[in-house]
Design an enzyme around this catalytic site. Structure first.
Site, PDB file in Angstrom:
ATOM      1  N   ARG A  69     -11.535  -0.907  13.938  1.00  0.00           N
ATOM      2  CA  ARG A  69     -11.670  -0.005  12.800  1.00  0.00           C
ATOM      3  C   ARG A  69     -12.588  -0.597  11.740  1.00  0.00           C
ATOM      4  O   ARG A  69     -13.646  -0.059  11.450  1.00  0.00           O
ATOM      5  CB  ARG A  69     -10.299   0.305  12.182  1.00  0.00           C
ATOM      6  CG  ARG A  69      -9.303   0.939  13.138  1.00  0.00           C
ATOM      7  CD  ARG A  69      -8.039   1.364  12.426  1.00  0.00           C
ATOM      8  NE  ARG A  69      -7.524   0.310  11.536  1.00  0.00           N
ATOM      9  CZ  ARG A  69      -6.362   0.355  10.920  1.00  0.00           C
ATOM     10  NH1 ARG A  69      -5.570   1.401  11.061  1.00  0.00           N
ATOM     11  NH2 ARG A  69      -5.973  -0.624  10.141  1.00  0.00           N
ATOM     12  N   LYS A  83       0.846  -1.204   0.000  1.00  0.00           N
ATOM     13  CA  LYS A  83       0.000   0.000   0.000  1.00  0.00           C
ATOM     14  C   LYS A  83       0.881   1.253   0.000  1.00  0.00           C
ATOM     15  O   LYS A  83       2.079   1.184   0.303  1.00  0.00           O
ATOM     16  CB  LYS A  83      -0.913  -0.012   1.229  1.00  0.00           C
ATOM     17  CG  LYS A  83      -0.162  -0.038   2.538  1.00  0.00           C
ATOM     18  CD  LYS A  83      -1.075  -0.382   3.715  1.00  0.00           C
ATOM     19  CE  LYS A  83      -0.261  -0.465   4.993  1.00  0.00           C
ATOM     20  NZ  LYS A  83      -1.052  -0.920   6.125  1.00  0.00           N
ATOM     21  N   TYR A 126      14.910  31.289   6.298  1.00  0.00           N
ATOM     22  CA  TYR A 126      13.690  31.942   6.791  1.00  0.00           C
ATOM     23  C   TYR A 126      13.782  32.216   8.286  1.00  0.00           C
ATOM     24  O   TYR A 126      14.222  31.372   9.059  1.00  0.00           O
ATOM     25  CB  TYR A 126      12.474  31.050   6.544  1.00  0.00           C
ATOM     26  CG  TYR A 126      12.005  31.054   5.116  1.00  0.00           C
ATOM     27  CD1 TYR A 126      11.467  32.205   4.534  1.00  0.00           C
ATOM     28  CD2 TYR A 126      12.087  29.900   4.346  1.00  0.00           C
ATOM     29  CE1 TYR A 126      11.033  32.198   3.219  1.00  0.00           C
ATOM     30  CE2 TYR A 126      11.650  29.888   3.029  1.00  0.00           C
ATOM     31  CZ  TYR A 126      11.121  31.041   2.477  1.00  0.00           C
ATOM     32  OH  TYR A 126      10.692  31.031   1.171  1.00  0.00           O
ATOM     33  N   MET A 149      10.818  24.851   1.531  1.00  0.00           N
ATOM     34  CA  MET A 149      10.051  23.962   0.661  1.00  0.00           C
ATOM     35  C   MET A 149      10.933  23.184  -0.314  1.00  0.00           C
ATOM     36  O   MET A 149      10.760  21.981  -0.508  1.00  0.00           O
ATOM     37  CB  MET A 149       8.994  24.758  -0.110  1.00  0.00           C
ATOM     38  CG  MET A 149       8.016  23.857  -0.844  1.00  0.00           C
ATOM     39  SD  MET A 149       6.822  24.736  -1.842  1.00  0.00           S
ATOM     40  CE  MET A 149       5.781  25.480  -0.608  1.00  0.00           C
TER      41      MET A 149
HETATM   42  C1  LIG Z   1      -0.207  -2.010   6.636  1.00  0.00           C
HETATM   43  C2  LIG Z   1      -0.814  -3.292   6.930  1.00  0.00           C
HETATM   44  C3  LIG Z   1      -0.023  -4.440   7.117  1.00  0.00           C
HETATM   45  C4  LIG Z   1       1.494  -4.396   7.139  1.00  0.00           C
HETATM   46  O1  LIG Z   1       1.955  -3.817   8.308  1.00  0.00           O
HETATM   47  P1  LIG Z   1       3.535  -3.676   8.658  1.00  0.00           P
HETATM   48  O2  LIG Z   1       3.546  -3.273  10.073  1.00  0.00           O
HETATM   49  O3  LIG Z   1       4.075  -2.624   7.764  1.00  0.00           O
HETATM   50  O4  LIG Z   1       4.136  -5.001   8.414  1.00  0.00           O
HETATM   51  C5  LIG Z   1      -0.679  -5.645   7.311  1.00  0.00           C
HETATM   52  N1  LIG Z   1      -2.033  -5.720   7.317  1.00  0.00           N
HETATM   53  C6  LIG Z   1      -2.819  -4.641   7.162  1.00  0.00           C
HETATM   54  C7  LIG Z   1      -4.304  -4.777   7.187  1.00  0.00           C
HETATM   55  C8  LIG Z   1      -2.240  -3.395   6.968  1.00  0.00           C
HETATM   56  O5  LIG Z   1      -3.029  -2.319   6.820  1.00  0.00           O
END
Ligand SMILES: *Cc1c(COP(=O)(O)O)cnc(C)c1O
Length: 441
Positions: free
Chosen positions: A192, A90, A328, A376
């Protein structure tokens, strides 16, 4: 390596003319656009090494040897289980660039990939990735129209509510096709997403009723405290997940890919491994907890190698007299004559503004502190103590450097400690303005 994802055959009849929405792809600076010397170098050999390190830590056999890349010099572990590794890519593979990361892991024989967003999954399919891809976020847009895209791209959706079920039933019937493979998410304590203990019974009933349209191939949960010192809450979540799987079986569902573990759980809790584990951060070379945990878990993680290096160059150097000011707010005031260099990276590139006054960078193999605030696009560093520092010198903001004055490294954890965050945020903050260059040493 399998040439087709397992779902492919069942999904051929997907209706491509019923797509309601096309999902836009994020755009990032490409290496060919790079004029500035600022870039992230992604070491794909280290990524592969981390996958194998994790597999060894979990006692997994090296699978699909024929598709494996050149040996990394380690003997294969004794076969111990059938647990698969599903890499979590992700957020653009934690900032490393999801397509290249996915390609590397796919060639190394990874069991599957997970993303948070449908958009992220589509980006991978469009890049030619054929491995199974799990869309974990559960968000499929208004009226859940995105579930159509899931089918078109042979993705596996995570579902957990009646809206998901109704839409999938509708899609399967409209297409006149067999059951759509899904993973069912249960909430065992993260609080969640997912079916909680109360709603689970109803969801199971609905899924059993719609077995002709929906095939619950997997079940998953997410652990809240797997990196922490309190192991009891993780054990409680794992018991709750066992219970949920038992209820699914009793209800006529038989998920064969059960998964719960992020990086920390996979390494620390053997009972969290089930049929697959979902590591993210460990693949990118960082230990998934801060501080010290069980010696066995620590030992398993010392071999990890950071995959990302962020570097730029000195674009100007000036001598600042005693009392001279820089940047700055004139926040840097020279105490005695100083040599101050300007580097071509700023907070818009993901260099946190709160590093000003705290952090350091590497020049010629030595540390140099930031001088004043980070702006920036540009940042000043104090190179008074770095003999010979000059325009064109490499400046490393994250990662290792070998130089005439030594070798050193700045980790994402070090940066995170300065800015009050975690390695995950440091990596995912490197912005799309920074082109990713891939190295395969
Ligand atoms: C991000 C995520 C992971 C991986 O987590 P890490 O701590 O980076 O290994 C696994 N499962 C879900 C549902 C996640 O959102």
């Amino acid at each position: 390596m399998t040439s087709e994802p397992p779902e492919a055959a069942a999904l051929e009849a997907a209706p491509s003319d019923e797509i309601f929405e096309r999902v836009a792809r994020p755009r990032r600076a490409a290496p060919a656009d790079a004029v500035r010397p600022t870039r992230a170098e992604i070491n794909l050999a280290n990524l592969r090494h981390n996958l194998f390190t994790l597999e060894r830590a979990l006692g997994l056999p090296r699978r699909r040897a024929s598709a494996a890349p050149p040996r990394d010099g380690h003997a294969a572990a004794a076969p111990a289980s059938d647990t698969q590794v599903w890499g979590v890519l992700k957020a653009d593979a934690y900032g490393h660039g999801a397509p290249a990361v996915a390609r590397t892991l796919e060639r190394a024989g990874i069991g599957g990939l997970c993303v948070a967003l449908l958009e992220e999954a589509i980006e991978l399919r469009e890049a030619g990735i054929r491995a199974p891809i799990l869309v974990m976020g559960g968000y499929y847009g208004p009226r859940r129209a995105g579930l159509e895209e899931v089918l078109v791209h042979r993705l596996t959706p995570v579902i957990y509510d009646r809206g998901h079920i109704e839409k999938l039933v509708h899609i399967a019937r409209a297409a006149g096709r067999g059951p759509i493979p899904v993973h069912l998410k249960v909430d065992t304590g993260m609080g969640r997403l997912g079916a909680d203990s109360e709603s689970l019974e109803g969801i199971i009933d609905a899924l059993r009723e719609h077995r002709a349209e929906i095939d619950v191939r997997g079940s998953m949960t997410h652990l809240a405290c797997a990196d922490g010192e309190d192991v009891e809450s993780t054990h409680a979540q794992l018991r709750a997940f066992d219970d949920a799987n038992a209820r699914m079986r009793a209800g006529g569902l038989a998920p064969t890919v059960r998964h719960a573990a992020n990086s920390a759980a996979a390494v620390r809790f053997a009972g969290s491994r089930f049929d697959a584990v979902r590591p993210g951060i460990a693949l990118f070379g960082y230990k998934p907890w801060s501080g010290a945990r069980e010696p066995v878990a620590e030992a398993a993680m010392v071999a990890l190698r950071p995959v990302m290096k962020v570097r730029t160059e000195i674009v100007a150097v000036r001598t600042v007299p005693d009392g001279g000011r820089v940047g700055y707010g004139h926040r840097f005031i020279a105490r005695g004559p100083r040599r101050v260099a300007t580097v071509a990276m700023g907070y818009a590139d993901g260099l946190s503004r709160s590093l000003g006054g705290h952090g350091e960078v590497l020049v010629r193999g030595r540390r140099a502190p930031f001088a004043g605030v980070i702006s920036m696009d540009l940042t000043a560093i104090d190179v008074t103590d770095v003999q010979g520092a000059d325009v064109g010198d490499e400046v490393v903001l994250l990662g290792a450097q070998d130089g005439p004055h030594g070798s050193d490294a700045i980790s994402a954890e070090e940066i995170a400690a300065h800015t009050g965050t975690i390695a995950w945020e440091v990596l995912t903050s490197i912005s799309r303005r920074v082109p990713r260059f891939y190295r395969e040493p």
